[in-house]
Design an enzyme around this catalytic site. Structure first.
Site, short mmCIF file in Angstrom:
data_model
loop_
_atom_site.label_atom_id
_atom_site.label_comp_id
_atom_site.label_asym_id
_atom_site.label_seq_id
_atom_site.Cartn_x
_atom_site.Cartn_y
_atom_site.Cartn_z
N HIS A 47 0.73 -0.97 -0.01
CA HIS A 47 0.09 0.04 -0.09
C HIS A 47 1.04 1.32 -0.01
CE1 HIS A 47 -2.94 2.85 1.92
NE2 HIS A 47 -3.58 2.40 1.13
N ASP A 89 -6.21 1.79 -2.02
CA ASP A 89 -6.85 1.35 -0.69
C ASP A 89 -7.83 -0.08 -0.84
OD1 ASP A 89 -5.80 3.56 0.26
OD2 ASP A 89 -7.67 4.81 0.47
#
Length: 122
Positions: A47, A89
């Protein structure tokens, strides 16, 4: 947006980002260094890498369109930045769900001082 990411995490894992992920391992939360501690920490590392590719975007505060329906996260149409942040996300939240079986409570408030050595490259 961080609050949207929190909602995605809760949707996928049934856990609140704070306290379960905000300080987990070496990469969940702000910054990161060293090697990811486990599969959950690797989700956060990936991420971070995803956000790193979006240097021109306001990754922490840009609000993006998305929906949580029928067990799926769907990113909506928005600006290029909004769509990319949402995808980062979404992928991370789904990764955290897949890693639930190996989640270690011992990494929940892991001290940064124990994250040593060179960081992996994205």
């Amino acid at each position: 947006h961080l609050l949207q990411f929190n909602k995605m995490i809760k949707f996928e894992t049934r856990k609140n980002a704070i306290p379960f992920y905000a300080f987990y391992g070496c990469y969940c939360g702000w910054g990161g260094r060293g090697r990811p501690k486990d599969a959950t920490d690797r989700c956060c590392f990936v991420h971070d890498c995803c956000y790193g590719k979006l240097a021109k975007c306001n990754t922490k505060w840009d609000i993006y369109p998305y929906s949580l329906k029928s067990g799926y996260i769907t990113c909506g149409k928005g600006t290029w930045c909004e769509e990319q942040i949402c995808e980062c996300d979404r992928v991370a939240a789904e990764c955290l769900r897949r890693s639930l079986s190996t989640y270690k409570y011992g990494y929940m408030f892991y001290p940064d001082s124990r994250c040593r050595g060179p960081s992996e490259t994205c």
